[in-house]
Scaffold this motif. Structure first.
Motif, PDB file in Angstrom:
ATOM      1  N   VAL A  12      18.019 -13.297   3.111  1.00  0.00           N
ATOM      2  CA  VAL A  12      19.273 -13.448   2.377  1.00  0.00           C
ATOM      3  C   VAL A  12      19.220 -14.729   1.565  1.00  0.00           C
ATOM      4  O   VAL A  12      18.530 -15.681   1.956  1.00  0.00           O
ATOM      5  CB  VAL A  12      20.469 -13.445   3.352  1.00  0.00           C
ATOM      6  CG1 VAL A  12      20.435 -14.644   4.271  1.00  0.00           C
ATOM      7  CG2 VAL A  12      21.790 -13.337   2.620  1.00  0.00           C
ATOM      8  N   GLN A  13      19.929 -14.753   0.462  1.00  0.00           N
ATOM      9  CA  GLN A  13      19.997 -15.969  -0.346  1.00  0.00           C
ATOM     10  C   GLN A  13      20.981 -16.955   0.262  1.00  0.00           C
ATOM     11  O   GLN A  13      21.924 -16.564   0.985  1.00  0.00           O
ATOM     12  CB  GLN A  13      20.421 -15.629  -1.768  1.00  0.00           C
ATOM     13  CG  GLN A  13      19.345 -14.915  -2.576  1.00  0.00           C
ATOM     14  CD  GLN A  13      19.725 -14.789  -4.043  1.00  0.00           C
ATOM     15  OE1 GLN A  13      20.896 -14.727  -4.390  1.00  0.00           O
ATOM     16  NE2 GLN A  13      18.718 -14.744  -4.910  1.00  0.00           N
ATOM     17  N   GLY A  15      24.052 -19.111   0.916  1.00  0.00           N
ATOM     18  CA  GLY A  15      25.444 -18.765   0.651  1.00  0.00           C
ATOM     19  C   GLY A  15      25.818 -17.364   1.080  1.00  0.00           C
ATOM     20  O   GLY A  15      27.006 -17.021   1.111  1.00  0.00           O
ATOM     21  N   GLY A  16      24.824 -16.566   1.412  1.00  0.00           N
ATOM     22  CA  GLY A  16      25.075 -15.195   1.822  1.00  0.00           C
ATOM     23  C   GLY A  16      25.419 -15.076   3.294  1.00  0.00           C
ATOM     24  O   GLY A  16      25.588 -16.083   3.997  1.00  0.00           O
ATOM     25  N   SER A  17      25.531 -13.824   3.753  1.00  0.00           N
ATOM     26  CA  SER A  17      25.937 -13.543   5.122  1.00  0.00           C
ATOM     27  C   SER A  17      25.000 -12.531   5.769  1.00  0.00           C
ATOM     28  O   SER A  17      24.400 -11.690   5.085  1.00  0.00           O
ATOM     29  CB  SER A  17      27.361 -12.973   5.146  1.00  0.00           C
ATOM     30  OG  SER A  17      28.294 -13.885   4.628  1.00  0.00           O
ATOM     31  N   LEU A  18      24.896 -12.633   7.070  1.00  0.00           N
ATOM     32  CA  LEU A  18      24.193 -11.649   7.892  1.00  0.00           C
ATOM     33  C   LEU A  18      24.961 -11.498   9.190  1.00  0.00           C
ATOM     34  O   LEU A  18      25.628 -12.434   9.639  1.00  0.00           O
ATOM     35  CB  LEU A  18      22.763 -12.079   8.212  1.00  0.00           C
ATOM     36  CG  LEU A  18      21.683 -11.891   7.154  1.00  0.00           C
ATOM     37  CD1 LEU A  18      20.378 -12.513   7.651  1.00  0.00           C
ATOM     38  CD2 LEU A  18      21.478 -10.421   6.820  1.00  0.00           C
ATOM     39  N   ASN A  84      27.931 -16.684   8.142  1.00  0.00           N
ATOM     40  CA  ASN A  84      28.385 -16.820   6.763  1.00  0.00           C
ATOM     41  C   ASN A  84      27.899 -18.140   6.179  1.00  0.00           C
ATOM     42  O   ASN A  84      27.502 -19.046   6.912  1.00  0.00           O
ATOM     43  CB  ASN A  84      29.910 -16.750   6.699  1.00  0.00           C
ATOM     44  CG  ASN A  84      30.469 -15.434   7.192  1.00  0.00           C
ATOM     45  OD1 ASN A  84      29.845 -14.382   7.046  1.00  0.00           O
ATOM     46  ND2 ASN A  84      31.642 -15.473   7.789  1.00  0.00           N
ATOM     47  N   SER A  85      27.961 -18.238   4.875  1.00  0.00           N
ATOM     48  CA  SER A  85      27.564 -19.469   4.177  1.00  0.00           C
ATOM     49  C   SER A  85      26.208 -19.955   4.661  1.00  0.00           C
ATOM     50  O   SER A  85      26.021 -21.137   4.974  1.00  0.00           O
ATOM     51  CB  SER A  85      28.623 -20.561   4.380  1.00  0.00           C
ATOM     52  OG  SER A  85      29.890 -20.136   3.921  1.00  0.00           O
ATOM     53  N   VAL A 123      16.509 -17.527   5.037  1.00  0.00           N
ATOM     54  CA  VAL A 123      17.485 -17.848   4.000  1.00  0.00           C
ATOM     55  C   VAL A 123      16.752 -18.548   2.869  1.00  0.00           C
ATOM     56  O   VAL A 123      16.177 -19.619   3.057  1.00  0.00           O
ATOM     57  CB  VAL A 123      18.614 -18.740   4.541  1.00  0.00           C
ATOM     58  CG1 VAL A 123      19.663 -18.971   3.463  1.00  0.00           C
ATOM     59  CG2 VAL A 123      19.244 -18.115   5.778  1.00  0.00           C
TER      60      VAL A 123
END
Length: 125
Positions: A12-13, A15-18, A84-85, A123
């Motif tokens: 994930v980039q 700032g993204g979420s998993l 998040n974030s 990330v």
């Protein structure tokens, strides 16, 4: 005996979420203190957060507080970690763990009796 299986890792980039999940086909996870740990290459296993048996009080490492949330679904016998974030420094293998004995330190890996196989979270910046 408890077998834990994690899922939901990936790339994930920043700032993204998993959302990670930990499932068990054995004893009810509400009987255990459940925790998430992570381990980055060359580093020690690190406490991320935990949800205690019964009522389900939650605890978090300062590094993830306000960004990560642990929850438990007793009907599905699963524990989840909403992330998040996300930051590049969150990159690690994430492990789900279960502790049956009560009163031990929740941040110490030695307190936990059962571990999942781990799931990779990467990330990118």
């Amino acid at each position: 005996q408890v077998q834990l299986v994690e899922s939901g890792g990936g790339l994930v980039q920043a700032g993204g979420s998993l959302r990670l999940s930990c499932a068990s086909s054995g004893r009810a996870l509400s009987s255990y203190t459940m925790a998430w740990f992570r381990q980055a290459p060359g580093k020690e296993r690190e406490f991320v957060g935990a949800i205690k048996w019964g009522v389900g009080d939650t605890y978090y490492a300062n590094s993830v507080k306000g960004r990560f949330t642990i929850s438990r679904d007793d009907a599905k016998n699963t524990v989840s970690l909403q992330m998040n974030s996300l930051k590049p420094e969150d990159t690690a293998v994430y492990y789900c763990a279960a502790a049956l004995q009560r009163g031990l330190s929740i941040v110490s890996p030695q307190s936990y009796d059962y571990w999942g196989q781990g799931t990779q979270v990467t990330v990118s910046s």
